[in-house]
Design a protein around this motif. Sequence first.
Motif, short mmCIF file in Angstrom:
data_model
loop_
_atom_site.label_atom_id
_atom_site.label_comp_id
_atom_site.label_asym_id
_atom_site.label_seq_id
_atom_site.Cartn_x
_atom_site.Cartn_y
_atom_site.Cartn_z
N TYR A 59 -44.19 25.26 11.67
CA TYR A 59 -44.19 26.58 11.06
C TYR A 59 -44.05 27.65 12.14
CZ TYR A 59 -45.62 30.29 7.79
OH TYR A 59 -45.65 31.41 7.00
N LEU A 60 -44.89 27.53 13.19
CA LEU A 60 -44.81 28.50 14.29
C LEU A 60 -43.43 28.45 14.95
CD1 LEU A 60 -46.07 30.53 16.22
CD2 LEU A 60 -47.05 28.63 17.51
N GLY A 61 -42.94 27.22 15.19
CA GLY A 61 -41.64 27.07 15.84
C GLY A 61 -40.53 27.72 15.02
N ALA A 62 -40.60 27.56 13.70
CA ALA A 62 -39.56 28.14 12.85
C ALA A 62 -39.63 29.66 12.87
CB ALA A 62 -39.69 27.62 11.42
N ILE A 103 -32.93 33.96 16.24
CA ILE A 103 -31.66 34.05 15.50
C ILE A 103 -31.42 35.49 15.06
CG2 ILE A 103 -30.37 33.19 13.52
CD1 ILE A 103 -32.30 30.77 13.54
N SER A 104 -32.47 36.11 14.54
CA SER A 104 -32.35 37.49 14.09
C SER A 104 -31.95 38.39 15.26
CB SER A 104 -33.67 37.91 13.45
OG SER A 104 -33.73 39.30 13.31
N GLY A 105 -32.53 38.14 16.43
CA GLY A 105 -32.19 38.92 17.62
C GLY A 105 -30.73 38.78 17.98
N ASP A 132 -32.56 23.57 17.44
CA ASP A 132 -32.20 22.60 16.42
C ASP A 132 -31.16 23.21 15.47
OD1 ASP A 132 -32.03 21.02 14.22
OD2 ASP A 132 -34.19 20.84 13.90
N SER A 133 -29.91 22.70 15.54
CA SER A 133 -28.84 23.38 14.80
C SER A 133 -29.05 23.31 13.29
CB SER A 133 -27.47 22.79 15.17
OG SER A 133 -27.44 21.44 14.76
N ALA A 134 -29.66 22.23 12.80
CA ALA A 134 -29.91 22.15 11.35
C ALA A 134 -30.89 23.25 10.94
CB ALA A 134 -30.49 20.78 11.00
N LEU A 135 -31.95 23.43 11.75
CA LEU A 135 -32.93 24.48 11.47
C LEU A 135 -32.27 25.86 11.51
CD1 LEU A 135 -36.00 25.16 11.11
CD2 LEU A 135 -36.07 25.49 13.58
N TRP A 136 -31.41 26.07 12.51
CA TRP A 136 -30.73 27.36 12.64
C TRP A 136 -29.91 27.69 11.41
CZ3 TRP A 136 -29.01 30.26 17.42
CH2 TRP A 136 -30.03 30.21 18.40
N LEU A 137 -29.16 26.66 10.97
CA LEU A 137 -28.32 26.87 9.78
C LEU A 137 -29.17 27.23 8.57
CD1 LEU A 137 -25.42 24.27 9.68
CD2 LEU A 137 -25.31 26.77 9.60
N GLN A 138 -30.31 26.53 8.43
CA GLN A 138 -31.16 26.79 7.28
C GLN A 138 -31.79 28.18 7.36
OE1 GLN A 138 -33.49 23.12 7.73
NE2 GLN A 138 -33.13 22.77 5.54
N LEU A 139 -32.12 28.60 8.58
CA LEU A 139 -32.80 29.90 8.73
C LEU A 139 -31.82 31.07 8.74
CD1 LEU A 139 -35.52 29.11 11.45
CD2 LEU A 139 -35.89 29.58 9.03
N ALA A 168 -32.55 35.00 8.26
CA ALA A 168 -32.51 35.82 9.48
C ALA A 168 -31.60 37.02 9.27
CB ALA A 168 -32.02 34.98 10.66
N LEU A 169 -30.49 36.81 8.58
CA LEU A 169 -29.57 37.92 8.33
C LEU A 169 -30.24 38.99 7.48
CD1 LEU A 169 -26.69 39.04 8.61
CD2 LEU A 169 -26.11 37.88 6.49
N LEU A 170 -30.92 38.56 6.42
CA LEU A 170 -31.58 39.54 5.54
C LEU A 170 -32.69 40.27 6.30
CD1 LEU A 170 -31.78 37.61 2.16
CD2 LEU A 170 -30.27 39.48 2.79
N ILE A 171 -33.47 39.52 7.08
CA ILE A 171 -34.55 40.15 7.85
C ILE A 171 -33.95 41.16 8.83
CG2 ILE A 171 -36.24 39.69 9.68
CD1 ILE A 171 -37.04 37.18 8.15
N SER A 172 -32.84 40.78 9.47
CA SER A 172 -32.21 41.68 10.43
C SER A 172 -31.78 42.97 9.76
CB SER A 172 -30.97 41.02 11.06
OG SER A 172 -31.32 39.81 11.66
#
Lengths: 594, 594
Positions: free
Chosen positions: A101-104, A111-113, A263-270, A274-278
Amino acid sequence: MTYLMRFLPILTWGRTYDRETATSDLIAAVIVTIMLIPQSLAYALLAGLPPEVGLYASILPLVAYTIFGTSRALAVGPVAVVSLMTASAVGEFAQQGTAEYLGAAIALAFISGIMLMAMGFFRLGFLANLLSHPVISGFITASGLLIASSQLKHIIGISASGHNLYDILTSIGSNLGNTNLITLVIGLTATGFLFWVRKGLKKQLLGIGVKPFLADILTKSGPIAAVFVTTAVAAVFDLASRDVRLVGDIPSGLPLPHIPSFDSALWLQLAPAALLISVIGFVESVSVAQTLAAKKRQRIVPDQELIGLGASNIASAISGGYPVTGGFSRSVVNFDAGAATPAAGAFTAVGIAVATLFFTPLLSHLPQATLAATIIIAVLSLVDLGAIKRTYAYSKSDFTAMAATIIVTLFLGVEQGVVTGVAFSIALYLYRSSRPHMAIVGVVPGTEHFRNVDRHKVATGSRVLTLRVDESLFFANSRYLEDRIYALVAERPEIEHIVLMCPAVNSIDASALESLEEINHRLSDSGVDFHLSEVKGPVMDRLQRTDFVAHLSGKVFLSQYDALCELDPLTAHISESHTPKKAARSDIWDGPEI
Amino acid sequence: MTYLMRFLPILTWGRTYDRETATSDLIAAVIVTIMLIPQSLAYALLAGLPPEVGLYASILPLVAYTIFGTSRALAVGPVAVVSLMTASAVGEFAQQGTAEYLGAAIALAFISGIMLMAMGFFRLGFLANLLSHPVISGFITASGLLIASSQLKHIIGISASGHNLYDILTSIGSNLGNTNLITLVIGLTATGFLFWVRKGLKKQLLGIGVKPFLADILTKSGPIAAVFVTTAVAAVFDLASRDVRLVGDIPSGLPLPHIPSFDSALWLQLAPAALLISVIGFVESVSVAQTLAAKKRQRIVPDQELIGLGASNIASAISGGYPVTGGFSRSVVNFDAGAATPAAGAFTAVGIAVATLFFTPLLSHLPQATLAATIIIAVLSLVDLGAIKRTYAYSKSDFTAMAATIIVTLFLGVEQGVVTGVAFSIALYLYRSSRPHMAIVGVVPGTEHFRNVDRHKVATGSRVLTLRVDESLFFANSRYLEDRIYALVAERPEIEHIVLMCPAVNSIDASALESLEEINHRLSDSGVDFHLSEVKGPVMDRLQRTDFVAHLSGKVFLSQYDALCELDPLTAHISESHTPKKAARSDIWDGPEI
C-alpha cells in the motif's frame, strides 16, 4: 540564460533576495509550520498511510517548489482531496497498512510527478480546462462530504470501511454497537472546539482588543492546541489501555532517500488515477496561486506551475511521501503572514524537518479522533451548497454536469466522478453548439440593418431568403445547418436565392466547409443560388485557399445590405425615407434576442 | 393522426399513389434487383457469412424501410463498410462458418435496430454530428483499402486471414506459394472486365450511339454479366475439381422467421460495435438520402430516418439477415432509374425474393473470385485520396484527426479507428476553442470604430485597456481569458480600467461566468475596474439573472464607444474631425484579421 530562467524561476527572484524579505519569509514559515504538522498527520491518516508519511510529504516537496514554482505564496503539501483520491486509487491494489500500500502511494506520487512535468514541458496545461468550474465545484463538495463521513468512524471509535457514501454509512451503522465512549467524548469535544475556534474565536478575540494579526495566528493554532491538549490527556490517563486509538510510535528522523517501485504493471494500473490526481491537484493549486498573485499584481505561469508541482511530487516520492499539491488554507495563511518569495516554503520545510527529527515521540499519544476532528472541520469548508443553487439558477446544462459529478463521486467513486463530469461537460457543450441560434432576417425599412423576422417589423421578399447564424460552423453543427437550409427551401418553392449571413462566424472547419459545398451543390440542383455575406477576414482568407468560392453558385457580399441591393433591390429600398443609422450601437440589446 | 403520420411516412405518400408512379417504381425496382443480387452475395462473403444471408438482408429490410423511411430514393441493404464492421465485430466472438458466428451477426443487426429506433424516438440523431466529415471520409477510405486487401486472397485463390492491413498482407504473402492459377486467371479477368465496364464502357456505348439510359443500365449490369459468364465457365469445365473455390449450394426458399438470440452477455459484448455500426450506417445513409432528396427539393427527416433504418435492421434480424443501411451506388441507380416513392424498395424486395426462391441453384458454381472482383471494384470508388489532400490544405487540425482515423483503422481495427477519430475531433476542437482569438483594440481616430492595435493605426490611452474576444466564453477557454487579462494587467502597472468587448460572444456558461467574477474580484484587489461592452441581448439577459452585474466594479456599456467616452474622453475625441462612418460595412474584410 532566459531559457534556464523560464524553467528556474528561483533565478529571477533569488537575485534580489535580501534580509528584509528573508525576515518576512521566516515569520510566515513559522506560522505555516505550526499549522502543517497536525494537517500533515491528519491527511496521511485520511490517505490510509502511516502518519510520518504526511510529514515526509511536507519537507522535500516544499524545497522543490521553491526552486521550480512561480507563485510567491503557494504552500505545497498533502491536501484533503488528493489524499482521498490516493486512498481510493491505492486501495484497489493493496490493503491499508501493508508495504505494498505504501509502495503504491509512493509510486503514485512519482508517476503523477512525471506526468505533471511532461505536461509542463509540452505546455499541456490547457488540458485542465476540460474540468469546468461546476464540475470541479461539485467534485470538491462531494469529496468534502465523503471525507467527512469517512472520518466519523474515528470520532466514534469504531472500525468501518468503504469508498463511497453508501458503503461508509452502512458500515458505520452496523458497527455503532462497538462505540468507544471515551473516544466519542474526545472526538466530539475536539470537533466542537475546532468549530468554535474557526467560527467564533477570532471575533471574540478582536472584541477583547487583541490585534488582528495575533487573533489570526491564535485562530490558526486551534488544531495544534487541540493536538497538545488531547495528547496530554491521553498520556496522563493512559487512554491506550481503554482502547482509545492513538497515533502510536512515529519513527523519528528524516526520511531516507527512496527509489520508487518501477513495476511496469503497477505503473500501468496507477496511470489513470495518477493523471486524474495530477489534473485535479493542478487545477486546485493554480486557482489558489492565481488568486493570491492577483492581490499583488503578480503573475504565475501555469505551464511552469506544472513543472513546479511535478518536481514537488517527484521529491515527495523519493523521500517516501505521497502525492502533494498546493493547498488552499495553508497558502492563504502563508500569504497573510507575509511570505514574500517561495523561500518561505523552504523555511517551512526546515521547520517540519526539525519537528520530524525531535518532536515525533511527543505525538505517540495523540488520539486519532483529534486528527479526524481537524479533517472534518477543514473539509466542511469545501462543501459549497450555494454553488449548486447558483449554478442551477444560471444554467441547467451546467447544473446537469455538476449534479452528475456529485452523485457519481458520492456513490460510485472519486475517479468515476471526475471522468463523468468531464464527459458530461463536453457532451452538453457539443449538444448546445450543435444547435446554434439561427434567424431568418429582413431589412429594417429605411435602414441598412437586418433583424430577426420573428421579433421585428422588417421587410423581406419572397425570392430571397437570408439566414443569420450566430455561431462558428464546425462538425457538430454543420449538418444541422444543412437540415435547416434544406427545410427552408423545401417549404418555400418560390425561393431563388439563399444568403447566409455570417457576422458571428469566427471559424469554419473542414466539415462545415464540406457542408457549405454540399448546400451549394444541392441548392444548385434545385435551382437556388447560394450566397454568403459579412464573412470575417480570417474566415474568408481560409475559404480563398479552396475552390469553394469559385464553385459558389452565388456571390460573397461584403455586407448584407449589398446583397439585398443586388438580389432584391425593391425590398432593399422599400422605404423612400432612406436614412441609415449607425449600426454598432443599435445592433445590441434591442430585446431578448437580436 | 399527425402523430401517426410522423412515424409512418407511408401514410403521406401512399394516399396519392397512382398507376403512373407505380410504373416508375417498378422499372427502378427491376434494375436495382439485377444490381443487388451479386452485391448481396458479395457483401455477405465480405462479412464472413453464407451467401444467402446477403439475400435475406435484401428482402424484409426493404419492406420495413418502405413503411418507415422518409427518403423516396434510398435503397437499403448490405453495404461494404457495414459488412466489414460486422466481420470485425463478430470475428472477436466466433469462428467464421460456425452457427455462433451467424447468430452473433443476426443479434448484431437486432441490437443495432433497437439502438437506431431508440435514437429516433429520443431524437438523438445529432449524435451522428460527432463524426466530422474528415473523420468519416478518412474512415471510409481506410475501410475501402482494408476491404480491397481482404479480398485479394479470393482473387489469388489462397487462404489468408487478419483484421488489419499488416496482418492481411503478411498472411497473403506467406501463402502466395499456394496460389491457384485458374482462380487467379478468373479473378484478374473479372476485375479487369469490371474495371473496364465502370471506367470505359459507358463512353464507348454512347460513342456508338446507344441511348444514355440504356448505356447506364448496361454499365450497371456488368457485375451480373461477370457472374453469369464465370458461373457458366466454372460449371462447364467443372472447376470445383481444380480447387477453384465456388459459392456452393445456396439453400433456396425464403428465410424462416427467426428469433434472434437474447443472450445478455453476448448483447453486452456486441453493444459497442452495434452502436458504431448504427451511427456509421446512419451517417452514410442520411448523406445519400439528403443528396438525392435535394435534387427534387424533397425533404428527409433525419430522426425519422433513424426509425426507418432501425426497423430495417430489426426486419433483417428476424429474417436471418445481418446489419443493413442505405447504400450509395444502389440508391443512385434507384434514383436515376426513376424511383418516385419508397414503394420501389418494396418491389425490389419482391424481385430479390423471387431470385432467392428460384435462381439460387444456378449460383452454386459461381466462383468466389468473381464476387471478390465485384467487391474490389465497388470499394475502390470509396477511396478518396483527393479528400486527404484537400483537408491537409484547408486545415491542419482536421487533417490530424483524419490521419489518425486512417492509420488506426488500417493498422488497429475499424472500431478503434472510428473512436480515435471522434476523440481527436473533439479534442482538437476543444483545443482550438480553448485559445480564442483576442485583440487589444483602440479607436480609429475620428470614428466610433475599434480595431486591433497590432494591425491598424488606432488611438489608445494608457489608463484604459480594451480587449475584444472573438469567441463564446465557456469552460475550455475561460481560464485562458483569465490568464490573458492577468498578464496584461501585470505588464501595465498604470492601467485603471479593463473593458472586455463582447460583440462575438454568443454565450457565457457557468465556468466563464465564474471566471468573469474571479477577474472582477482580482482586478478589484489590484485597483483596476472591470467593464464589459457590446454584450448581446440573450447573454445579458442571462447575466442579469445573477448578481454579477451588481458586484461588477465597472459598468456594462451598450457600445465600446460609450465606454471610451466615459472612461477616457480624451482618447475618444482624439481627432477634431469627428465624422462617424457606418459600421456594418467596414467591420469586415479590412485585412487578414479585424
